[in-house]
Design an enzyme around this catalytic site. Structure first.
Site, PDB file in Angstrom:
ATOM      1  N   LYS A 177      -5.316 -13.185  11.470  1.00 26.72           N
ATOM      2  CA  LYS A 177      -4.736 -12.127  12.302  1.00 26.72           C
ATOM      3  C   LYS A 177      -4.452 -12.571  13.729  1.00 26.72           C
ATOM      4  CE  LYS A 177      -6.223  -8.220   9.480  1.00 26.72           C
ATOM      5  NZ  LYS A 177      -4.892  -7.928   8.918  1.00 26.72           N
ATOM      6  N   TYR A 233       0.823  -1.212   0.000  1.00 29.49           N
ATOM      7  CA  TYR A 233       0.000   0.000   0.000  1.00 29.49           C
ATOM      8  C   TYR A 233       0.859   1.265   0.000  1.00 29.49           C
ATOM      9  CZ  TYR A 233      -3.265  -3.532   1.789  1.00 29.49           C
ATOM     10  OH  TYR A 233      -4.002  -4.675   1.984  1.00 29.49           O
ATOM     11  N   ASP A 264     -16.860 -12.519   7.596  1.00 25.29           N
ATOM     12  CA  ASP A 264     -15.412 -12.318   7.552  1.00 25.29           C
ATOM     13  C   ASP A 264     -14.994 -11.707   8.896  1.00 25.29           C
ATOM     14  OD1 ASP A 264     -12.833 -11.444   7.201  1.00 25.29           O
ATOM     15  OD2 ASP A 264     -13.214 -10.321   5.358  1.00 25.29           O
ATOM     16  N   TYR A 279     -14.331  -4.481   2.941  1.00 28.63           N
ATOM     17  CA  TYR A 279     -12.988  -4.879   2.511  1.00 28.63           C
ATOM     18  C   TYR A 279     -12.771  -6.324   2.951  1.00 28.63           C
ATOM     19  CZ  TYR A 279      -7.987  -5.536   2.349  1.00 28.63           C
ATOM     20  OH  TYR A 279      -6.757  -6.056   2.089  1.00 28.63           O
TER      21      TYR A 279
END
Length: 424
Positions: A267, A16, A237, A143
């Protein structure tokens, strides 16, 4: 500048990042607890938990010991035709923790891939039943990852992947239903489109990289009703919010009282130690792949799926959730952020200050000057990475009062300096 940094800097392509204009990244040489130690001797409090993953802090001894033990016996073995203890123990534990009959675990090595697998499961579930339903209902502000299929269920206009609009898989993108009128309108839309849809994909309770946008349990309950009414699969998600980030329960689906058909995790799964992800399906979905026909199997298999080191770290991470008060710590962080981010509400250019669990957000009225705000926080000993129009924090759940106070003070101070320069 260290030798390794100087020699390798021109070869590393950062995430990014516009490589031509970006500030040089900071050299981290070690990390312990909530702190990053830099090559120049400075220490920074990590206010974003290395993209929301290091919930137990860096180098927790219990996780380190588990990984070291596993390294000495079996660092990795393929799951195709072979089995190992850590993956099988972890799958059982996740099945026992998740609500409903979410009890069939497919491992992978990143969150994006976990969502890809969930989408593939959902689409093939219908193929196996003789129905071709390949599209998904997804949401503005959403996202779900950077791989090609997951990009297609992110926000098509405001997200990071708008350059690919028109080249991605076509999906049905709508606003989140937030009240009964929205639910009714979405129901009418689904009456026209449900036969083409495999399922609904949503980040439950918090849309993360789309701007830390919150919604109420009503939204998820409405989607469960609509999914049942129109025979759609519901995919949560939970890569960001799953495993304690919201404080009220381990998973957002528990908070909302909704059982999805498929849930994705990553994560915090390994406590930010090693890459690992899981796509967990209900009994109904799993049984949709059982057949005498080989082609009805889920044909997916990442090389490092169920990696033994990653699973050992994840099992140790789950130990810590069971033995240490992570949910209570998340709630304490939430209460403190509510108090200490409040002064930002009155600053010119600030349109919202919001907190949910161990997530604190200051939203600006324009694109955040990311480099400026980040530099101001670094000068106060805090590592934060603003994006879009927000400065936010997702601190490790082990962060104490002093750390949270320092993070919140740095955020308010950085925004105040920006506000003075922008509006005076």
């Amino acid at each position: 500048m260290t030798d390794w940094y100087e020699a390798g800097q021109r070869h590393v392509w950062l995430p990014y990042t516009q490589m031509q204009t970006a500030r040089a990244p900071l050299e981290v040489i070690s990390a312990t607890g909530t702190r990053l130690r830099l090559a120049d001797g400075r220490e920074l409090i990590d206010g974003v938990s290395s993209w929301w993953s290091t919930v137990h802090g860096y180098r927790h001894p219990h996780i380190e010991r588990a990984v070291k033990r596993q390294l000495e016996t079996l660092p990795h073995v393929m799951l195709g035709g072979l089995a190992h203890e850590q993956a099988y123990v972890l799958a059982r534990r996740l099945a026992e923790m998740l609500p409903g009959d979410l009890e069939h675990v497919f491992f992978s090595d990143s969150g994006s891939v976990a969502v890809e697998v969930a989408m593939k499961m959902a689409a093939q579930y219908w193929v196996n039943r003789g129905r071709r339903r390949m599209k998904f209902l997804c949401f503005r502000g959403g996202y779900h990852g950077d791989t090609f299929a997951t990009m297609s269920v992110c926000d098509p206009d405001e997200g990071m992947h708008s350059l690919f609009k028109g080249a991605l898989l076509e999906q049905l993108v709508v606003d989140l239903p937030r009240n009964p009128e929205d639910e009714a309108a979405l129901g009418r839309l689904l009456e026209r489109h449900a036969s083409d849809l495999a399922g609904i994909v949503i980040e439950p309770l918090v849309q993360g990289a789309g701007g830390m946008v919150f919604h109420d349990p009503f939204t998820l309950q409405a989607l469960r009703r609509l999914a049942d009414e129109h025979d759609l699969l519901l995919i949560f998600d939970e890569i960001f919010v799953g495993l304690g980030r919201l404080g009220d329960a381990m998973f957002a689906c528990e908070i909302a009282g909704v059982d999805p058909d498929i849930v994705t995790l990553s994560k915090a799964l390994t406590g930010g130690t090693l890459p690992l992800a899981a796509t967990v399906a209900s009994k109904r979905i799993y049984e949709g792949f059982l057949s005498d026909k080989a082609q009805s199997a889920l044909m997916h298999g990442p090389t490092y799926m169920g990696n033994a080191l990653g699973c050992a770290a994840a099992n140790a991470s789950l130990d810590l959730f069971a033995s240490e008060p992570r949910l209570a710590q998340a709630r304490a962080i939430s209460e403190q952020l509510l108090r200490q981010l409040a002064p930002a509400k009155s600053l010119p250019g600030v349109v919202d200050v919001r907190v949910r669990g161990a997530i604190g957000v200051i939203q600006l009225d324009r694109a955040a000057p990311a480099e400026e705000l980040s530099a101001a926080c670094i000068a106060q000993g805090i590592w934060l990475r603003p994006f879009r129009d927000i400065l936010y924090t997702t601190p490790p759940l082990v962060s104490g009062e002093d750390d949270v106070r320092a993070i919140a003070d740095a955020m308010v101070s950085a925004v105040r300096e920006w506000s003075i320069r922008s509006f005076s």
